[in-house]
Design an enzyme around this catalytic site. Structure first.
Site, PDB file in Angstrom:
ATOM      1  N   TRP A  77       0.855  -1.075  -0.031  1.00 17.23           N
ATOM      2  CA  TRP A  77       0.098  -0.177   0.086  1.00 17.23           C
ATOM      3  C   TRP A  77       1.007   1.288  -0.079  1.00 17.23           C
ATOM      4  CZ3 TRP A  77       0.509   2.870   4.320  1.00 17.23           C
ATOM      5  CH2 TRP A  77       1.108   1.866   5.553  1.00 17.23           C
ATOM      6  N   PRO A 124      -3.267   2.739   4.351  1.00 17.85           N
ATOM      7  CA  PRO A 124      -2.933   2.147   2.848  1.00 17.85           C
ATOM      8  C   PRO A 124      -3.297   2.783   2.029  1.00 17.85           C
ATOM      9  CG  PRO A 124      -4.117   0.626   4.646  1.00 17.85           C
ATOM     10  CD  PRO A 124      -4.082   2.243   5.316  1.00 17.85           C
ATOM     11  N   CYS A 125      -2.324   2.906   0.960  1.00 15.54           N
ATOM     12  CA  CYS A 125      -2.779   3.829  -0.359  1.00 15.54           C
ATOM     13  C   CYS A 125      -2.929   2.942  -1.560  1.00 15.54           C
ATOM     14  CB  CYS A 125      -1.470   4.513  -0.602  1.00 15.54           C
ATOM     15  SG  CYS A 125      -0.166   3.735  -1.513  1.00 15.54           S
ATOM     16  N   ASN A 126      -3.479   1.524  -1.294  1.00 20.46           N
ATOM     17  CA  ASN A 126      -4.047   0.953  -2.477  1.00 20.46           C
ATOM     18  C   ASN A 126      -4.598   1.601  -3.544  1.00 20.46           C
ATOM     19  OD1 ASN A 126      -3.547  -0.862  -0.128  1.00 20.46           O
ATOM     20  ND2 ASN A 126      -3.595  -2.597  -1.339  1.00 20.46           N
TER      21      ASN A 126
END
Length: 571
Positions: free
Chosen positions: A23, A529-531
């Protein structure tokens, strides 16, 4: 996009549902038009495809030599269709001219495909097709996605300001207030969080509104240029001042991190939740030899910062001096790209070696450019004549500011080490921001660390010489929790480490108990998270509403709860 072709693709944290979420990593690389490591399938042409080539060649009257030649060039990485086209153009007996034609055809095709992919990425980011075309024309086909998007953003912002300045003053003010009120009514009901009411408690000034317009485009706040935030230690920067809302001046301090290049509106939404504080966008290339473009929102002081000593290597040659003797003149890199959660497979380095061995001297310009795309993508370094290799996990640790063997041992696999490090903070960058806390907490600090990863924030505070009195570390991946625990023991920390698995299970009652026990938290830090932000995610790039990235609201929920509790009970 490279002159050796691969089989087609299929069309920098934690979450509650997946212990292996990447992420925080592939954003910079993927945004610049290069496929993510998870989606590329590298393999030599199969026996079946070879037989098919032979059969088709025979059917068209080709000889066995013809079929063998097709197979020869296909094994070098060219597509079968391109090979047949080159042979038909030059005849089957002139291998040298066939090779030259293949290079020319592939370079031409690569350039077209690259432009098409860049256009697609810009449109996916929310820009119009016309804006994307104009940006490529003005900035050139070799411009990076970040610079192209910044160019469009700056143009949009300039048009918006010009149009608003043409309005009568009363209409101008009314228009601004209307936009703010609409934003203030935004409600994220699924996470049961809210903004302040629309009476103007955190209402933006006109100056901030103009800046927010640029944030709303999902890019950095200023025209294309270096990402130095509110200043970095090794660059001349303007003296910057900022005013924070009274509610967030002083402790508890908070520090939120995520990828800088995100879909349109993401950073504007994050800023609205975090008390309308302007993001600070920083590229870690100013602190180490690798790029890592991140955005930070915090209420920390911004003056009297200082870097960790000794200053780490800032160029590839300084970081890996032994590679210098093998470095070709046409590879002019001084910085590595963002470190990924995976590494280039052996087939990549082997094909590059075989390609280079075809030339006695330097390869032609178009070959150099195509090779550099793969070399940059995988952060390969030169370790011999025509010989490249990916970085080792301990080299990742050095570049990211972690102690040697931080992720080694304890049952952690090599793959898990790459994943954990690729998702980590760059310690020197974070430490520079946190350095202002050293004089404020001479007796130690109480930290609530959300989405801890492998403990980048804890390592940064320790290296700054700030004693860790009590740390509540919330991290869902067991591998990462083990890494933090081992580091805590090996560095002989005297304070208390409390481990929590899931951020969604952190209740108000727990927070109240910790606050009562510790006397309150001094710092709340984390990067959700940067998903669903990252450019590597072409399927569910839904911003803050994505399945994983919506965990940002847990950071906000916990931050708001702690601030409210400590405000009501300052003791």
């Amino acid at each position: 996009m490279v002159f050796f072709m691969y089989p087609p693709e299929d069309s920098e944290g934690s979450s509650s549902s997946n212990h292996h979420i990447d992420w925080n990593t592939d954003d910079e690389i993927e945004v610049f038009g290069v496929p993510s490591s998870d989606s590329t399938n590298y393999s030599e042409p199969s026996e079946e495809s070879h037989e098919q080539s032979v059969a088709e060649s025979s059917a068209s009257g080709s000889s066995a030599r013809h079929a063998k030649m097709i197979h020869h060039f296909v094994c070098m990485g060219f597509s079968r269709e391109t090979v047949i086209e080159a042979i038909n153009e030059n005849g089957r007996d002139n291998e040298e001219e066939i090779m030259e034609t293949l290079l020319a055809l592939t370079a031409e095709k690569s350039s077209t495909e690259e432009n098409d992919e860049i256009l697609s990425i810009l449109v996916d980011m929310g820009f119009t097709f016309e804006e994307a075309c104009t940006a490529i024309d003005r900035c050139g086909p070799k411009a990076e996605i970040g610079d192209l998007a910044d160019f469009i953003s700056a143009s949009q912002l300039e048009d918006e300001i010009d149009s608003l300045q043409d309005l009568p003053k009363n209409k101008h003010v009314a228009s601004v207030n209307t936009q703010i009120e609409r934003r203030d009514y935004y409600l994220h009901t699924c996470k049961k969080v809210k903004l302040q009411d629309n009476k103007g408690k955190y209402r933006m000034s006109w100056t901030k509104l103009k800046a927010a317009s640029a944030v709303d485009m999902g890019m950095i706040l200023h025209p294309p240029g270096p990402m130095t935030g509110f200043g970095v230690h090794n660059e001349d920067s303007k003296v910057i001042s900022r005013e924070l809302p009274n509610e967030v001046t002083g402790k508890p301090y908070f520090y939120f991190e995520n990828v800088a290049i995100a879909p349109k509106g993401v950073w504007n939404n994050i800023s609205r939740f975090l008390y309308e504080i302007e993001p600070e966008f920083v590229d870690s290339k100013y602190f180490c030899a690798a790029m890592r473009k991140r955005g930070y929102i915090h209420n920390l002081p911004i003056h009297n910062r200082f870097p960790l000593l000794p200053i780490p290597p800032l160029t590839i040659r300084e970081a890996f001096p032994s590679t210098g003797k093998w470095w070709p003149s046409w590879d002019k890199r001084t910085k590595l790209n963002c470190l990924l959660t995976g590494i280039g497979p052996g087939t990549v380095t082997d094909r590059i070696r075989k390609t280079l061995e075809q030339f006695d001297d330097e390869p032609p310009q178009n070959v150099q450019e195509n090779l550099l795309l793969q070399i940059k993508k995988w952060n390969l370094v030169w370790v011999g004549k025509n010989k490249l290799a990916p970085l080792e996990p301990d080299e990742y640790e050095m570049l990211l500011g972690f102690p040697k063997d931080h992720t080694r041992g304890g049952g952690v696999t090599r793959t898990e080490r790459y994943r954990a490090l690729g998702n980590a903070f760059q310690v020197d960058t974070v430490a520079y921001h946190l350095s202002v806390l050293k004089d404020r907490f001479p007796n130690g600090i109480n930290v609530l660390s959300l989405f801890s990863g492998i403990g980048g924030a804890e390592v940064a505070l320790h290296r700054l010489g700030i004693m860790l009195k009590n740390v509540v570390s919330v991290e869902i991946a067991e591998v990462n929790r083990n890494i933090i625990r081992c580091w805590w023991e090996q560095t002989n920390q005297k304070g208390n480490l409390i481990e929590v698995e899931d951020v969604q299970n952190v209740s108000s009652n727990q927070l109240r108990q910790w606050i009562t026990k510790f006397g309150g938290f001094d710092l709340i830090i984390g990067g959700s998270p940067c998903n669903n932000f990252s450019g590597s995610n072409r399927v569910s790039r839904h911003g803050l509403e994505g399945q994983h990235s919506s965990l940002f609201y847990e950071y906000y929920r916990i931050l708001e709860a702690v601030m409210e509790m400590q405000k009501n009970d300052p003791q």
